[in-house]
Every structure is written in C-alpha cells, then in structure tokens.
Design a protein around this motif. Sequence first.
Motif, PDB file in Angstrom:
ATOM      1  N   ASN A  85       0.832  -1.200   0.000  1.00 39.41           N
ATOM      2  CA  ASN A  85       0.000   0.000   0.000  1.00 39.41           C
ATOM      3  C   ASN A  85       0.872   1.259   0.000  1.00 39.41           C
ATOM      4  O   ASN A  85       1.853   1.341   0.734  1.00 39.41           O
ATOM      5  N   ARG A  86       0.504   2.224  -0.806  1.00 35.39           N
ATOM      6  CA  ARG A  86       1.289   3.460  -0.939  1.00 35.39           C
ATOM      7  C   ARG A  86       1.453   4.214   0.369  1.00 35.39           C
ATOM      8  O   ARG A  86       2.470   4.848   0.606  1.00 35.39           O
ATOM      9  N   PHE A  87       0.444   4.165   1.239  1.00 31.89           N
ATOM     10  CA  PHE A  87       0.533   4.907   2.496  1.00 31.89           C
ATOM     11  C   PHE A  87       1.470   4.217   3.484  1.00 31.89           C
ATOM     12  O   PHE A  87       2.182   4.886   4.232  1.00 31.89           O
ATOM     13  N   LEU A  88       1.498   2.889   3.470  1.00 35.66           N
ATOM     14  CA  LEU A  88       2.482   2.168   4.274  1.00 35.66           C
ATOM     15  C   LEU A  88       3.888   2.506   3.772  1.00 35.66           C
ATOM     16  O   LEU A  88       4.792   2.772   4.567  1.00 35.66           O
ATOM     17  N   CYS A  89       4.079   2.495   2.465  1.00 38.48           N
ATOM     18  CA  CYS A  89       5.382   2.824   1.891  1.00 38.48           C
ATOM     19  C   CYS A  89       5.800   4.243   2.254  1.00 38.48           C
ATOM     20  O   CYS A  89       6.949   4.482   2.632  1.00 38.48           O
ATOM     21  N   PHE A  90       4.864   5.175   2.169  1.00 41.64           N
ATOM     22  CA  PHE A  90       5.186   6.562   2.508  1.00 41.64           C
ATOM     23  C   PHE A  90       5.541   6.690   3.993  1.00 41.64           C
ATOM     24  O   PHE A  90       6.511   7.365   4.351  1.00 41.64           O
ATOM     25  N   TYR A  91       4.788   6.015   4.847  1.00 44.20           N
ATOM     26  CA  TYR A  91       5.109   6.009   6.271  1.00 44.20           C
ATOM     27  C   TYR A  91       6.532   5.496   6.493  1.00 44.20           C
ATOM     28  O   TYR A  91       7.304   6.074   7.265  1.00 44.20           O
ATOM     29  N   HIS A 151       1.794  -8.510  -0.547  1.00 43.78           N
ATOM     30  CA  HIS A 151       0.976  -7.305  -0.395  1.00 43.78           C
ATOM     31  C   HIS A 151       1.078  -6.683   0.992  1.00 43.78           C
ATOM     32  O   HIS A 151       0.535  -5.600   1.210  1.00 43.78           O
ATOM     33  N   CYS A 152       1.761  -7.369   1.915  1.00 36.64           N
ATOM     34  CA  CYS A 152       1.899  -6.817   3.267  1.00 36.64           C
ATOM     35  C   CYS A 152       3.142  -7.411   3.934  1.00 36.64           C
ATOM     36  O   CYS A 152       3.621  -8.474   3.539  1.00 36.64           O
ATOM     37  N   PRO A 153       3.653  -6.721   4.926  1.00 29.97           N
ATOM     38  CA  PRO A 153       4.857  -7.202   5.623  1.00 29.97           C
ATOM     39  C   PRO A 153       4.696  -8.587   6.239  1.00 29.97           C
ATOM     40  O   PRO A 153       5.658  -9.357   6.291  1.00 29.97           O
ATOM     41  N   ARG A 154       3.514  -8.927   6.690  1.00 23.35           N
ATOM     42  CA  ARG A 154       3.288 -10.232   7.294  1.00 23.35           C
ATOM     43  C   ARG A 154       3.593 -11.365   6.307  1.00 23.35           C
ATOM     44  O   ARG A 154       4.140 -12.404   6.675  1.00 23.35           O
ATOM     45  N   GLN A 155       3.243 -11.170   5.041  1.00 22.73           N
ATOM     46  CA  GLN A 155       3.545 -12.182   4.024  1.00 22.73           C
ATOM     47  C   GLN A 155       5.052 -12.342   3.839  1.00 22.73           C
ATOM     48  O   GLN A 155       5.546 -13.451   3.651  1.00 22.73           O
ATOM     49  N   VAL A 156       5.780 -11.241   3.902  1.00 21.75           N
ATOM     50  CA  VAL A 156       7.242 -11.294   3.774  1.00 21.75           C
ATOM     51  C   VAL A 156       7.840 -12.046   4.964  1.00 21.75           C
ATOM     52  O   VAL A 156       8.721 -12.893   4.799  1.00 21.75           O
ATOM     53  N   GLU A 157       7.356 -11.753   6.159  1.00 22.07           N
ATOM     54  CA  GLU A 157       7.837 -12.443   7.360  1.00 22.07           C
ATOM     55  C   GLU A 157       7.602 -13.945   7.249  1.00 22.07           C
ATOM     56  O   GLU A 157       8.480 -14.749   7.585  1.00 22.07           O
ATOM     57  N   HIS A 158       6.423 -14.325   6.786  1.00 26.85           N
ATOM     58  CA  HIS A 158       6.106 -15.750   6.612  1.00 26.85           C
ATOM     59  C   HIS A 158       7.059 -16.384   5.594  1.00 26.85           C
ATOM     60  O   HIS A 158       7.568 -17.491   5.813  1.00 26.85           O
ATOM     61  N   PHE A 159       7.288 -15.693   4.484  1.00 28.41           N
ATOM     62  CA  PHE A 159       8.198 -16.181   3.453  1.00 28.41           C
ATOM     63  C   PHE A 159       9.601 -16.401   4.017  1.00 28.41           C
ATOM     64  O   PHE A 159      10.239 -17.423   3.761  1.00 28.41           O
ATOM     65  N   LEU A 160      10.094 -15.430   4.794  1.00 27.40           N
ATOM     66  CA  LEU A 160      11.439 -15.546   5.364  1.00 27.40           C
ATOM     67  C   LEU A 160      11.530 -16.713   6.349  1.00 27.40           C
ATOM     68  O   LEU A 160      12.529 -17.440   6.360  1.00 27.40           O
ATOM     69  N   LYS A 161      10.498 -16.916   7.144  1.00 34.96           N
ATOM     70  CA  LYS A 161      10.492 -18.047   8.080  1.00 34.96           C
ATOM     71  C   LYS A 161      10.513 -19.363   7.321  1.00 34.96           C
ATOM     72  O   LYS A 161      11.226 -20.300   7.685  1.00 34.96           O
ATOM     73  N   GLN A 162       9.736 -19.434   6.240  1.00 36.00           N
ATOM     74  CA  GLN A 162       9.710 -20.646   5.413  1.00 36.00           C
ATOM     75  C   GLN A 162      11.065 -20.871   4.751  1.00 36.00           C
ATOM     76  O   GLN A 162      11.564 -21.997   4.716  1.00 36.00           O
ATOM     77  N   ALA A 163      11.669 -19.819   4.245  1.00 36.14           N
ATOM     78  CA  ALA A 163      12.990 -19.927   3.608  1.00 36.14           C
ATOM     79  C   ALA A 163      14.031 -20.393   4.624  1.00 36.14           C
ATOM     80  O   ALA A 163      14.906 -21.220   4.296  1.00 36.14           O
ATOM     81  N   GLU A 164      13.939 -19.892   5.840  1.00 35.91           N
ATOM     82  CA  GLU A 164      14.874 -20.302   6.881  1.00 35.91           C
ATOM     83  C   GLU A 164      14.711 -21.786   7.193  1.00 35.91           C
ATOM     84  O   GLU A 164      15.694 -22.520   7.338  1.00 35.91           O
ATOM     85  N   ARG A 165      13.481 -22.243   7.290  1.00 39.27           N
ATOM     86  CA  ARG A 165      13.231 -23.674   7.528  1.00 39.27           C
ATOM     87  C   ARG A 165      13.791 -24.507   6.381  1.00 39.27           C
ATOM     88  O   ARG A 165      14.406 -25.549   6.609  1.00 39.27           O
ATOM     89  N   ASN A 166      13.597 -24.056   5.158  1.00 38.64           N
ATOM     90  CA  ASN A 166      14.092 -24.802   3.991  1.00 38.64           C
ATOM     91  C   ASN A 166      15.623 -24.871   3.980  1.00 38.64           C
ATOM     92  O   ASN A 166      16.194 -25.877   3.584  1.00 38.64           O
ATOM     93  N   GLU A 167      16.276 -23.780   4.370  1.00 43.12           N
ATOM     94  CA  GLU A 167      17.744 -23.747   4.388  1.00 43.12           C
ATOM     95  C   GLU A 167      18.305 -24.695   5.441  1.00 43.12           C
ATOM     96  O   GLU A 167      19.382 -25.240   5.262  1.00 43.12           O
ATOM     97  N   LYS A 168      17.591 -24.885   6.531  1.00 45.64           N
ATOM     98  CA  LYS A 168      18.063 -25.751   7.604  1.00 45.64           C
ATOM     99  C   LYS A 168      17.926 -27.233   7.260  1.00 45.64           C
ATOM    100  O   LYS A 168      18.538 -28.079   7.881  1.00 45.64           O
ATOM    101  N   GLN A 169      17.079 -27.543   6.281  1.00 45.02           N
ATOM    102  CA  GLN A 169      16.859 -28.949   5.909  1.00 45.02           C
ATOM    103  C   GLN A 169      17.960 -29.478   5.040  1.00 45.02           C
ATOM    104  O   GLN A 169      18.615 -28.901   4.313  1.00 45.02           O
TER     105      GLN A 169
END
Length: 169
Positions: A85-91, A151-169
Amino acid sequence: MIVGFSGAGKSTLARKLGELLSIEPIHMDALFWKPNWVESTVEEVNAKLRPVLAQERWIVEGAYRKMLYRERMEQCDTLIFLDFNRFLCFYRVVKRRWMYHRKTRPDMGAGCHEKLDLEFAKWVLLEGRKRRKQFYRELAGLKKKRVYIFHCPRQVEHFLKQAERNEKQ
C-alpha cells in the motif's frame, strides 16, 4: 531479484535473504547514486552489474529498468514483487528519513544522506506506481521462475520463516 515500490522494504528483504543464503545483496540505489545524489550513467551501472549477473548466485534489489533489467528478469530463478500500500510505503519512507537524518543508509550510494523532498514524496505516492500493471504483465509472462507477490509485511515475514526452515533442511 527483488522489485517493488519505494519504501516497501526491498533492501531489508535483500539483506535478510542475503544473510540466510550467504549472498551479499546488490542494491541498485548504491550502484546508481554517486556522492551528493549525482546520477551514474546507464553504462557505468551496467559495467558494475554485469559481473554480478555472471555469478551463479546473486540477489539484486531494485528495478532501474534501463540497467540490464531484461537480463536480470531472464537470469533470475526467483522474483519477488513487494506490492505494498502506498501509504504504508510513505510512512516507511518518512520513518527512514527520521532514522537516517544526516546519514547515508547502508543500501544507498556513499555520500547520499537520506532525504525526503516533495519530488520523492510524489514518486512514492503517485509516480512510482504508474508501472504497476506493467509489472503484473511482466510477471505473468515469466516461465520457469518462482514468482512471489507480497501485499503486506506479514507475508514477507512468513516467506522468510519458510525460507529459513528450507535452508536448515
């Protein structure tokens, strides 16, 4: 390859992925801007970018469409689009300006102190979003690539957690 709107968190995501994957991320802002906000030429940036793309593994964040953009799109195996969202980005841009007052952030060209002027505010809120539909058309045309649209920071956080789990395997 990480693209998205100004203030969406491309640099932060690139840094976190880089730490996770042991890859030094390349920030297009740092390649493009010379001290005191002097622009580099396309040729200067491309000369710095070509050796990066020749590597087997790389993380490049930022679009900069005139600088080997097609080559990056073709060579990447994963593309992440931060469509926040543009307003989140501007913030976030305002917050970043406050955090780095009279300083240069790590993902920016040396000697480019953080600034926020009317021109950049217009870019974040309006001008920088004019190619949004074009991004989606380009993403739809990518074959044999992993494409993530967040579309939101929460999705990025989830992606990073999943990537971290995948790297540990």
